[in-house]
Write an enzyme that holds these catalytic residues in place. Structure first.
Site, PDB file in Angstrom:
ATOM      1  N   PRO A 227       0.801  -1.248   0.000  1.00 22.89           N
ATOM      2  CA  PRO A 227       0.000   0.000   0.000  1.00 22.89           C
ATOM      3  C   PRO A 227       0.828   1.290   0.000  1.00 22.89           C
ATOM      4  O   PRO A 227       0.278   2.368  -0.090  1.00 22.89           O
ATOM      5  CB  PRO A 227      -0.808  -0.118   1.303  1.00 22.89           C
ATOM      6  CG  PRO A 227       0.066  -0.948   2.203  1.00 22.89           C
ATOM      7  CD  PRO A 227       0.819  -1.900   1.320  1.00 22.89           C
ATOM      8  N   ASP A 245       2.302  -1.501  -9.069  1.00 23.37           N
ATOM      9  CA  ASP A 245       1.619  -2.586  -8.343  1.00 23.37           C
ATOM     10  C   ASP A 245       0.174  -2.595  -8.820  1.00 23.37           C
ATOM     11  O   ASP A 245      -0.409  -1.530  -9.062  1.00 23.37           O
ATOM     12  CB  ASP A 245       1.677  -2.300  -6.820  1.00 23.37           C
ATOM     13  CG  ASP A 245       1.446  -3.537  -5.963  1.00 23.37           C
ATOM     14  OD1 ASP A 245       0.453  -4.252  -6.220  1.00 23.37           O
ATOM     15  OD2 ASP A 245       2.240  -3.782  -5.044  1.00 23.37           O
ATOM     16  N   ASP A 265       2.658  -5.048 -14.169  1.00 23.37           N
ATOM     17  CA  ASP A 265       3.497  -6.130 -13.667  1.00 23.37           C
ATOM     18  C   ASP A 265       4.933  -5.603 -13.477  1.00 23.37           C
ATOM     19  O   ASP A 265       5.539  -5.118 -14.436  1.00 23.37           O
ATOM     20  CB  ASP A 265       3.477  -7.283 -14.683  1.00 23.37           C
ATOM     21  CG  ASP A 265       4.307  -8.478 -14.211  1.00 23.37           C
ATOM     22  OD1 ASP A 265       5.075  -8.331 -13.240  1.00 23.37           O
ATOM     23  OD2 ASP A 265       4.171  -9.556 -14.828  1.00 23.37           O
ATOM     24  N   LYS A 312      13.647 -12.353  -0.474  1.00 26.45           N
ATOM     25  CA  LYS A 312      12.865 -13.130   0.506  1.00 26.45           C
ATOM     26  C   LYS A 312      13.496 -14.510   0.637  1.00 26.45           C
ATOM     27  O   LYS A 312      13.858 -15.128  -0.373  1.00 26.45           O
ATOM     28  CB  LYS A 312      11.406 -13.272   0.043  1.00 26.45           C
ATOM     29  CG  LYS A 312      10.776 -11.979  -0.471  1.00 26.45           C
ATOM     30  CD  LYS A 312      10.405 -11.013   0.646  1.00 26.45           C
ATOM     31  CE  LYS A 312       9.912  -9.691   0.073  1.00 26.45           C
ATOM     32  NZ  LYS A 312       9.703  -8.650   1.052  1.00 26.45           N
TER      33      LYS A 312
END
Ligand SMILES: C[S@@+](CC[C@H](N)C(=O)[O-])C[C@H]1O[C@@H](n2cnc3c(N)ncnc32)[C@H](O)[C@@H]1O
Length: 361
Positions: A227, A245, A265, A312
């Site tokens: 966000p 996004d 994308d 990640k």
């Protein structure tokens, strides 16, 4: 004192151990690690006398990805009397007075591990700091004001009657208590992720260069922006951000007039024509190898000069994965003849991920 203690996030001890073995070996220093899972720290014991001190001076803390702090320590002091913990600690320091100039000491940190279990010790550590500091000062220690090149003293409690006693070099340590920068969550930020980018900027960009590199004349692309916690950090510094996004960006960010939302994308997005993009930031949840390839593409094509992104790490072999990604990017940039700085850190606000910074020089 021939051991190092390295602090880390609980659960990342194996990564710290693999890294310290690899990086100390590269400097010709050999030793072994003691790892207790989820303890929040690793002990590295050197085979040769004086080599823990050598590492504390020469193995730069910024080169260590998973360690938050690097301290030379004594053997564990245990069963120390609860009615007088100070005497054995002072004795330990007086043993090293000949090797370390304690007149150069500036600061005392009484610390513990960053684990739920050790949290109970924190209150004790705080209370104990004052009397211990006074006793150290009575020895004429902790009186130096050379905060840049002096020495800090650390006492690391594992239990109320067990501690390691040690020191770090101010020029090569994290300046924060327990190696953790305390950042306040800005209430107007759209997500807690905002603290990751704030800590990354604090860690990777020298304070005196921040406004030179992030200001009203700079443009950024934020891949996986919603966000908007990362976009918020950039926009607040005046940067204009293309926020990429498919999700929804916080209304407050649109109101700044410093963003353009691009519902596209992130892997296909290209920088707007006729607009020089300075920065790429990326927090998309994707396989690290895919993110590494994407970042390489941006840098090799000259689409940005500087980048901060997350890798990640939900897999088991996290250190190996990180090494492969960083090697891949470095090789791609080398092949293009680009000179660059690359830094990576497991930040306090990172969980199962690390943050990487690359600047093309
Ligand atoms: C961890 S969140 C980002 C949080 C953001 N950095 C912040 O501070 O608010 C990951 C975001 O990546 C976006 N994302 C994932 N894959 C994407 C893709 N291929 N293209 C664009 N966005 C993507 C998701 O929609 C999600 O909003």
């Amino acid at each position: 004192m021939n051991k190092l203690i390295l602090y880390c996030r609980a659960g990342f001890e194996k990564e710290v151990a693999a890294e310290i073995i690899e990086k100390s070996t590269a400097l010709g220093v050999f030793g072994f690690t003691k790892v207790v899972d989820n303890s929040g720290y690793v002990i590295f014991e050197c085979y040769q006398n004086g080599e823990a001190d050598l590492l504390a001076k020469t193995l730069h803390i910024n080169q260590l990805i998973f360690a938050r702090q690097l301290i030379v320590v004594s053997d564990l002091l245990y069963d120390i009397p609860l009615n007088d913990r100070i005497t054995p600690i002072l004795q330990e320091y007086s043993h090293i007075e000949n090797t370390i100039n304690l007149k150069r000491t500036t600061t005392l940190f009484v610390e513990t591990a960053d684990t739920n279990q050790a949290k109970e010790l924190l209150t004790f550590c705080r209370k104990f700091t004052v009397p211990l500091r006074q006793s150290l000062k009575r020895q004429s220690w902790l009186n130096s004001d050379d905060f840049e090149y002096g020495i800090s003293l650390h006492v690391f409690f594992t239990k109320t009657d067990c501690c390691y006693v040690g020191y770090s070099y101010n020029a090569n340590h994290s300046p924060y208590f327990m190696g953790i920068p305390r950042l306040k969550f800005p209430v107007e930020a759209p997500s807690r992720s905002t603290l990751k980018l704030e800590e990354a900027i604090l860690t990777f960009i020298p304070k005196h260069e921040e406004t030179k590199r992030l200001n009203e004349n700079t443009y950024a692309v934020d891949l996986g922006a919603c966000p908007g916690g990362w976009t918020y950090q950039l926009a607040k510094r005046g940067v204009f951000v293309y926020a990429v996004d498919h999700g929804k960006m916080a209304d407050s960010l649109h109101e700044t007039g410093r963003i353009e939302h691009c519902p596209e994308d992130g892997f296909k997005f290209q920088p707007p024509k006729r607009k020089k993009i300075d920065w790429l930031v990326c927090d998309m949840v994707e396989k690290p190898s895919r993110i590494a390839a994407l970042i390489s593409k941006w840098l090799v094509n000259g689409w940005c000069q500087e980048t901060i992104f997350n890798l990640k790490l939900p897999m088991k072999k996290r250190y190996l994965e990180v090494q492969q990604c960083l090697h891949k990017i470095s090789n791609d940039l080398d092949k293009q003849g680009l000179s660059f700085i690359i830094q990576a850190k497991h930040l306090y606000h990172d969980r199962e991920e690390i943050t990487v910074h690359i600047q093309i020089k």
